[in-house]
Design an enzyme around this catalytic site. Structure first.
Site, PDB file in Angstrom:
ATOM      1  N   ASN A 252      -0.867   1.104   2.504  1.00 21.72           N
ATOM      2  CA  ASN A 252      -0.272   1.052   1.179  1.00 21.72           C
ATOM      3  C   ASN A 252       1.090   1.717   1.102  1.00 21.72           C
ATOM      4  O   ASN A 252       1.951   1.298   0.343  1.00 21.72           O
ATOM      5  CB  ASN A 252      -1.213   1.729   0.157  1.00 21.72           C
ATOM      6  CG  ASN A 252      -0.609   1.782  -1.224  1.00 21.72           C
ATOM      7  OD1 ASN A 252      -0.347   0.743  -1.831  1.00 21.72           O
ATOM      8  ND2 ASN A 252      -0.329   2.984  -1.700  1.00 21.72           N
TER       9      ASN A 252
ATOM     10  N   ASP B 168      -7.367   2.455   3.654  1.00 25.68           N
ATOM     11  CA  ASP B 168      -7.096   3.538   2.714  1.00 25.68           C
ATOM     12  C   ASP B 168      -6.395   2.974   1.461  1.00 25.68           C
ATOM     13  O   ASP B 168      -5.545   2.084   1.565  1.00 25.68           O
ATOM     14  CB  ASP B 168      -6.180   4.556   3.409  1.00 25.68           C
ATOM     15  CG  ASP B 168      -5.755   5.662   2.474  1.00 25.68           C
ATOM     16  OD1 ASP B 168      -6.592   6.529   2.160  1.00 25.68           O
ATOM     17  OD2 ASP B 168      -4.598   5.624   2.025  1.00 25.68           O
TER      18      ASP B 168
ATOM     19  N   ARG C  24     -11.055   1.243   8.212  1.00 28.59           N
ATOM     20  CA  ARG C  24     -11.144   1.691   6.820  1.00 28.59           C
ATOM     21  C   ARG C  24      -9.764   1.408   6.242  1.00 28.59           C
ATOM     22  O   ARG C  24      -8.761   1.835   6.824  1.00 28.59           O
ATOM     23  CB  ARG C  24     -11.444   3.174   6.719  1.00 28.59           C
ATOM     24  CG  ARG C  24     -11.301   3.728   5.292  1.00 28.59           C
ATOM     25  CD  ARG C  24     -11.413   5.243   5.272  1.00 28.59           C
ATOM     26  NE  ARG C  24     -11.369   5.792   3.925  1.00 28.59           N
ATOM     27  CZ  ARG C  24     -10.260   6.263   3.336  1.00 28.59           C
ATOM     28  NH1 ARG C  24      -9.075   6.204   3.978  1.00 28.59           N
ATOM     29  NH2 ARG C  24     -10.326   6.755   2.107  1.00 28.59           N
TER      30      ARG C  24
ATOM     31  N   ASN D  54     -17.309  12.053   0.940  1.00 33.08           N
ATOM     32  CA  ASN D  54     -16.255  11.728   1.892  1.00 33.08           C
ATOM     33  C   ASN D  54     -15.224  12.843   1.894  1.00 33.08           C
ATOM     34  O   ASN D  54     -15.341  13.811   1.119  1.00 33.08           O
ATOM     35  CB  ASN D  54     -15.631  10.352   1.623  1.00 33.08           C
ATOM     36  CG  ASN D  54     -14.713  10.332   0.401  1.00 33.08           C
ATOM     37  OD1 ASN D  54     -14.228  11.358  -0.055  1.00 33.08           O
ATOM     38  ND2 ASN D  54     -14.486   9.151  -0.129  1.00 33.08           N
TER      39      ASN D  54
ATOM     40  N   HIS E 122      -4.735   0.089  -4.378  1.00 35.24           N
ATOM     41  CA  HIS E 122      -3.311   0.110  -4.702  1.00 35.24           C
ATOM     42  C   HIS E 122      -2.537  -1.010  -4.037  1.00 35.24           C
ATOM     43  O   HIS E 122      -1.303  -0.978  -4.000  1.00 35.24           O
ATOM     44  CB  HIS E 122      -2.752   1.496  -4.345  1.00 35.24           C
ATOM     45  CG  HIS E 122      -3.446   2.578  -5.103  1.00 35.24           C
ATOM     46  ND1 HIS E 122      -3.141   2.899  -6.417  1.00 35.24           N
ATOM     47  CD2 HIS E 122      -4.496   3.360  -4.772  1.00 35.24           C
ATOM     48  CE1 HIS E 122      -3.967   3.844  -6.847  1.00 35.24           C
ATOM     49  NE2 HIS E 122      -4.802   4.140  -5.863  1.00 35.24           N
TER      50      HIS E 122
ATOM     51  N   GLU F  79     -11.252   1.094   0.798  1.00 36.86           N
ATOM     52  CA  GLU F  79     -11.419   2.183  -0.161  1.00 36.86           C
ATOM     53  C   GLU F  79     -10.925   1.715  -1.519  1.00 36.86           C
ATOM     54  O   GLU F  79      -9.727   1.601  -1.754  1.00 36.86           O
ATOM     55  CB  GLU F  79     -10.645   3.435   0.266  1.00 36.86           C
ATOM     56  CG  GLU F  79     -10.864   4.588  -0.697  1.00 36.86           C
ATOM     57  CD  GLU F  79      -9.780   5.641  -0.648  1.00 36.86           C
ATOM     58  OE1 GLU F  79      -8.628   5.315  -0.306  1.00 36.86           O
ATOM     59  OE2 GLU F  79     -10.095   6.806  -0.952  1.00 36.86           O
TER      60      GLU F  79
ATOM     61  N   ARG G  75      -0.739  -1.061  -8.501  1.00 34.45           N
ATOM     62  CA  ARG G  75      -0.412  -1.682  -7.206  1.00 34.45           C
ATOM     63  C   ARG G  75       1.053  -1.494  -6.826  1.00 34.45           C
ATOM     64  O   ARG G  75       1.354  -1.332  -5.637  1.00 34.45           O
ATOM     65  CB  ARG G  75      -0.732  -3.181  -7.226  1.00 34.45           C
ATOM     66  CG  ARG G  75      -2.133  -3.586  -6.845  1.00 34.45           C
ATOM     67  CD  ARG G  75      -3.201  -3.098  -7.797  1.00 34.45           C
ATOM     68  NE  ARG G  75      -4.512  -3.663  -7.501  1.00 34.45           N
ATOM     69  CZ  ARG G  75      -5.004  -4.734  -8.080  1.00 34.45           C
ATOM     70  NH1 ARG G  75      -4.277  -5.359  -9.002  1.00 34.45           N
ATOM     71  NH2 ARG G  75      -6.193  -5.215  -7.747  1.00 34.45           N
TER      72      ARG G  75
ATOM     73  N   ASP H 286       5.958   3.269  -1.777  1.00 33.49           N
ATOM     74  CA  ASP H 286       4.990   2.185  -1.862  1.00 33.49           C
ATOM     75  C   ASP H 286       5.495   0.914  -1.205  1.00 33.49           C
ATOM     76  O   ASP H 286       6.434   0.291  -1.705  1.00 33.49           O
ATOM     77  CB  ASP H 286       4.681   1.909  -3.351  1.00 33.49           C
ATOM     78  CG  ASP H 286       3.356   1.209  -3.520  1.00 33.49           C
ATOM     79  OD1 ASP H 286       3.335   0.074  -3.998  1.00 33.49           O
ATOM     80  OD2 ASP H 286       2.331   1.811  -3.117  1.00 33.49           O
TER      81      ASP H 286
ATOM     82  N   ARG I  76     -22.546   5.696   6.077  1.00 31.76           N
ATOM     83  CA  ARG I  76     -21.594   6.527   6.808  1.00 31.76           C
ATOM     84  C   ARG I  76     -21.906   7.985   6.507  1.00 31.76           C
ATOM     85  O   ARG I  76     -21.907   8.403   5.354  1.00 31.76           O
ATOM     86  CB  ARG I  76     -20.163   6.206   6.365  1.00 31.76           C
ATOM     87  CG  ARG I  76     -19.090   7.032   7.052  1.00 31.76           C
ATOM     88  CD  ARG I  76     -17.708   6.765   6.470  1.00 31.76           C
ATOM     89  NE  ARG I  76     -17.634   7.177   5.071  1.00 31.76           N
ATOM     90  CZ  ARG I  76     -16.637   6.812   4.255  1.00 31.76           C
ATOM     91  NH1 ARG I  76     -15.643   6.058   4.693  1.00 31.76           N
ATOM     92  NH2 ARG I  76     -16.640   7.199   2.983  1.00 31.76           N
TER      93      ARG I  76
HETATM   94  O1  LIG Z   1      -3.393  16.214  -6.111  1.00 35.84           O
HETATM   95  C1  LIG Z   1      -3.314  15.484  -5.161  1.00 35.84           C
HETATM   96  N1  LIG Z   1      -3.225  14.108  -5.292  1.00 35.84           N
HETATM   97  C2  LIG Z   1      -3.109  13.562  -6.653  1.00 35.84           C
HETATM   98  C3  LIG Z   1      -4.339  12.753  -7.028  1.00 35.84           C
HETATM   99  C4  LIG Z   1      -4.170  11.284  -6.458  1.00 35.84           C
HETATM  100  O2  LIG Z   1      -4.960  11.283  -5.342  1.00 35.84           O
HETATM  101  C5  LIG Z   1      -4.711  10.451  -4.274  1.00 35.84           C
HETATM  102  C6  LIG Z   1      -5.440   9.294  -4.097  1.00 35.84           C
HETATM  103  C7  LIG Z   1      -6.322   8.720  -5.106  1.00 35.84           C
HETATM  104  C8  LIG Z   1      -7.169   9.504  -5.892  1.00 35.84           C
HETATM  105  C9  LIG Z   1      -7.991   8.896  -6.852  1.00 35.84           C
HETATM  106  C10 LIG Z   1      -7.950   7.516  -7.033  1.00 35.84           C
HETATM  107  O3  LIG Z   1      -8.765   6.880  -7.944  1.00 35.84           O
HETATM  108  C11 LIG Z   1      -7.125   6.741  -6.226  1.00 35.84           C
HETATM  109  O4  LIG Z   1      -7.133   5.404  -6.406  1.00 35.84           O
HETATM  110  C12 LIG Z   1      -6.299   7.341  -5.271  1.00 35.84           C
HETATM  111  O5  LIG Z   1      -5.328   8.553  -2.937  1.00 35.84           O
HETATM  112  C13 LIG Z   1      -4.501   8.961  -1.938  1.00 35.84           C
HETATM  113  C14 LIG Z   1      -4.468   8.205  -0.763  1.00 35.84           C
HETATM  114  C15 LIG Z   1      -3.621   8.588   0.274  1.00 35.84           C
HETATM  115  O6  LIG Z   1      -3.598   7.863   1.421  1.00 35.84           O
HETATM  116  C16 LIG Z   1      -2.797   9.701   0.150  1.00 35.84           C
HETATM  117  C17 LIG Z   1      -2.832  10.458  -1.023  1.00 35.84           C
HETATM  118  O7  LIG Z   1      -2.058  11.538  -1.152  1.00 35.84           O
HETATM  119  C18 LIG Z   1      -3.689  10.088  -2.084  1.00 35.84           C
HETATM  120  C19 LIG Z   1      -3.763  10.857  -3.321  1.00 35.84           C
HETATM  121  O8  LIG Z   1      -3.002  11.843  -3.490  1.00 35.84           O
HETATM  122  C20 LIG Z   1      -3.325  16.051  -3.725  1.00 35.84           C
HETATM  123  C21 LIG Z   1      -1.932  16.526  -3.366  1.00 35.84           C
HETATM  124  C22 LIG Z   1      -1.312  15.332  -2.652  1.00 35.84           C
HETATM  125  C23 LIG Z   1      -2.477  14.724  -1.861  1.00 35.84           C
HETATM  126  N2  LIG Z   1      -3.608  15.054  -2.751  1.00 35.84           N
HETATM  127  C24 LIG Z   1      -4.836  14.458  -2.679  1.00 35.84           C
HETATM  128  O9  LIG Z   1      -5.694  14.763  -3.493  1.00 35.84           O
HETATM  129  C25 LIG Z   1      -5.106  13.407  -1.639  1.00 35.84           C
HETATM  130  C26 LIG Z   1      -6.157  12.595  -1.868  1.00 35.84           C
HETATM  131  C27 LIG Z   1      -6.554  11.513  -0.965  1.00 35.84           C
HETATM  132  C28 LIG Z   1      -6.004  11.313   0.295  1.00 35.84           C
HETATM  133  C29 LIG Z   1      -6.461  10.255   1.081  1.00 35.84           C
HETATM  134  C30 LIG Z   1      -7.455   9.403   0.599  1.00 35.84           C
HETATM  135  O10 LIG Z   1      -7.932   8.370   1.344  1.00 35.84           O
HETATM  136  C31 LIG Z   1      -7.994   9.631  -0.687  1.00 35.84           C
HETATM  137  O11 LIG Z   1      -8.954   8.791  -1.136  1.00 35.84           O
HETATM  138  C32 LIG Z   1      -7.549  10.660  -1.451  1.00 35.84           C
HETATM  139 CA   LIG Z   2       0.867  -0.227  -3.548  1.00 35.07          CA
END
Ligand SMILES: O=C(NCCCOc1c(-c2ccc(O)c(O)c2)oc2cc(O)cc(O)c2c1=O)[C@@H]1CCCN1C(=O)/C=C/c1ccc(O)c(O)c1
Ligand SMILES: [Ca+2]
Length: 474
Positions: free
Chosen positions: A98, A187, A185, A288, A191, A224, A148, A157, A323
């Protein structure tokens, strides 16, 4: 095309989160192969941005598609895939399609590639600003276009509608397939547009027969899409036509019930009637790498007894492809894996009781969990039959006439005669122990000629589960 291609006699995937390639190869040979695990989801393979305090999520900020990360080098990755395939354990890569990284001054990657993130320039790919959506923030999950085409927490993006971008992503994934990887997977699939993803999936190579896959086998893709069944503009149902989807509602409902907020008796019709995707489309899990940090409702290793009950239920029930999470211990939610003073990830230490040390939890090495992987292998192909419950939180069911499992989440003892569907004889309870050298190291269960047995799970027992199967019969 939603088949994980596990080897016969192998089942369940384990996510060895943040493990190094050399350590995964050893774990395949010394534990996962012998214990009948089906495959490993590994941490992202692509070079990522180095962020100063090394938070775990730096690996979700790509800098290039070069296979150099803190888990090891390209050669070490290729060696791991070969060694795991050789012992019947598949490898699934965590692919980040993404986005690339967020803005970072003097950005450099784990392979020392440079990038000018503020001008969306990633010369090691190469990508320039034209390959990205115009920067805008994801700020409205009720707007499918915003979700998206804008940036997730400032991560640049990519525009997967462009042939140039599609081909970079396809080349990256095909290179992994060509060295023996079984699938991916995807990720942050929520989006990306399903139509773009389907084009990308259609261009992936078949799996390699020299790595033990059948001819014309398609890579196993599990996407995901964080959808707990709420009312967001984007839904999991948009994504399960051409590939599997990670079922978050499954995880949410399991944690909710085993925390005591829903009666276990309702699991009698666990499956699509609960609003889950079809079993064959679902990658299922309890927790996870993200939910164990971000979602306080979700059970983790920190709630050991009820966590093991939830994982045992997942492995005992035929729904979906399970998993198992394998974590490192963390105190703060951004904390990265155990590491030395130079930012190198430490290897897990294996103690003489076969558990892990050095800050690694290794849930997959907990007896109650690996024995239930073996249970799942043994009962494969059977359905749920002879369901019993006490109208509350004591339940039991058979799997064909190959296995039987009982749960006690009530605050009083379970102590009653139940139908086990098994042939008469003595069986080892594989939760309180194992069958070792012709003896049960835990409880022994006597099944009478009529298939019934006395099933006891005291309310204060270490584990609220009892499981027996034809592979653990004296
Ligand atoms: O507060 C944070 N993030 C803001 C909340 C949005 O969360 C994220 C989501 C997310 C959350 C909820 C949703 O409904 C959704 O559609 C997406 O997907 C990601 C995927 C990534 O590859 C990299 C990322 O930094 C994120 C991410 O920040 C902290 C600091 C930055 C990374 N992070 C995080 O919390 C990182 C989270 C993270 C990283 C990798 C993942 O595969 C994931 O599912 C979550
Ligand atoms: Ca996107």
């Amino acid at each position: 095309h939603k088949d994980p291609h596990f080897k016969p006699g192998h089942d369940a995937m384990v996510h060895l989160f943040e493990w190094k390639w050399n350590d995964i190869a050893k774990e395949c040979e010394q534990f996962l192969g012998p214990m009948g695990f089906g495959g490993v989801q590994v941490s992202p393979l692509q070079e990522n941005l180095v962020i100063n305090n090394r938070p775990w999520w730096e690996r979700y900020q790509p800098i290039s598609y070069i296979w150099t990360t803190r888990s090891g080098s390209r050669e070490e990755f290729i060696n791991m895939v070969a060694r795991c395939n050789k012992v019947g354990v598949r490898i699934y890569v965590d692919a980040i399609l993404n986005h690339m990284s967020g803005n970072w001054q003097n950005a450099h990657g784990t392979g020392n590639s440079r990038a000018d993130t503020n001008s969306l320039s990633y010369p090691a790919v190469p990508y320039t600003a034209q390959n990205f959506h115009k920067p805008c923030a994801i700020n409205n999950y009720n707007d499918a276009v915003n979700v998206r085409n804008c940036e997730l927490t400032g991560l640049h993006d990519l525009d997967q509608s462009q042939e140039y971008v599609r081909n970079k992503l396809v080349d990256f994934m095909n290179a992994a397939i060509d060295v023996g990887v079984a699938g991916f997977r995807i990720d942050a699939a929520k989006h990306m547009w399903p139509a773009d993803l389907n084009v990308i999936y259609s261009r992936l190579h078949n799996l390699k027969t020299e790595h033990g896959f059948p001819a014309n086998a398609r890579p196993y893709i599990f996407q995901e899409v964080i959808d707990y069944g709420g009312k967001e503009a984007v839904s999991k149902h948009e994504y399960n036509s051409n590939a599997a989807v990670i079922e978050f509602k499954y995880a949410g409902e399991l944690s909710n019930a085993f925390r005591g907020n829903n009666l276990l008796k309702w699991f009698v019709n666990w499956g699509e009637k609960w609003g889950l995707l079809p079993s064959g489309d679902s990658l299922v899990f309890v927790d996870n790498h993200d939910t164990q940090r971000d979602n306080p409702q979700i059970l983790t290793y920190k709630n050991a007894k009820i966590y093991k009950m939830a994982v045992a239920f997942m492995l005992a029930h035929p729904f979906g492809t399970p998993r198992v999470m394998s974590s490192f211990d963390f105190q703060s939610k951004d904390q990265g894996p155990p590491q030395d003073g130079n930012g190198n990830i430490n290897s897990p230490t294996i103690k003489d009781d076969n558990s892990c040390g050095g800050g690694w939890i290794c849930e997959h090495r907990w007896r109650q969990i690996y024995n239930m992987v073996r249970f799942r292998n043994t009962v494969k192909g059977t359905d749920v039959n002879n369901w019993w419950d006490n109208g509350s939180n004591q339940i039991a069911f058979c799997r064909g006439n190959a296995g039987f499992v009982a749960f006690n989440a009530d605050q009083y003892d379970l102590n009653t005669n139940l139908k086990t569907c098994l042939p008469a004889g003595q069986y080892c309870d594989v939760i309180s122990g194992s069958l070792q050298n012709g003896k049960c190291t835990g409880k022994t269960v006597n099944v009478q000629q009529n298939g019934e047995a006395r099933i006891e799970i005291p309310k204060g027992a270490d584990d609220g589960v009892l499981a027996i199967h034809v592979g653990a019969k004296l």
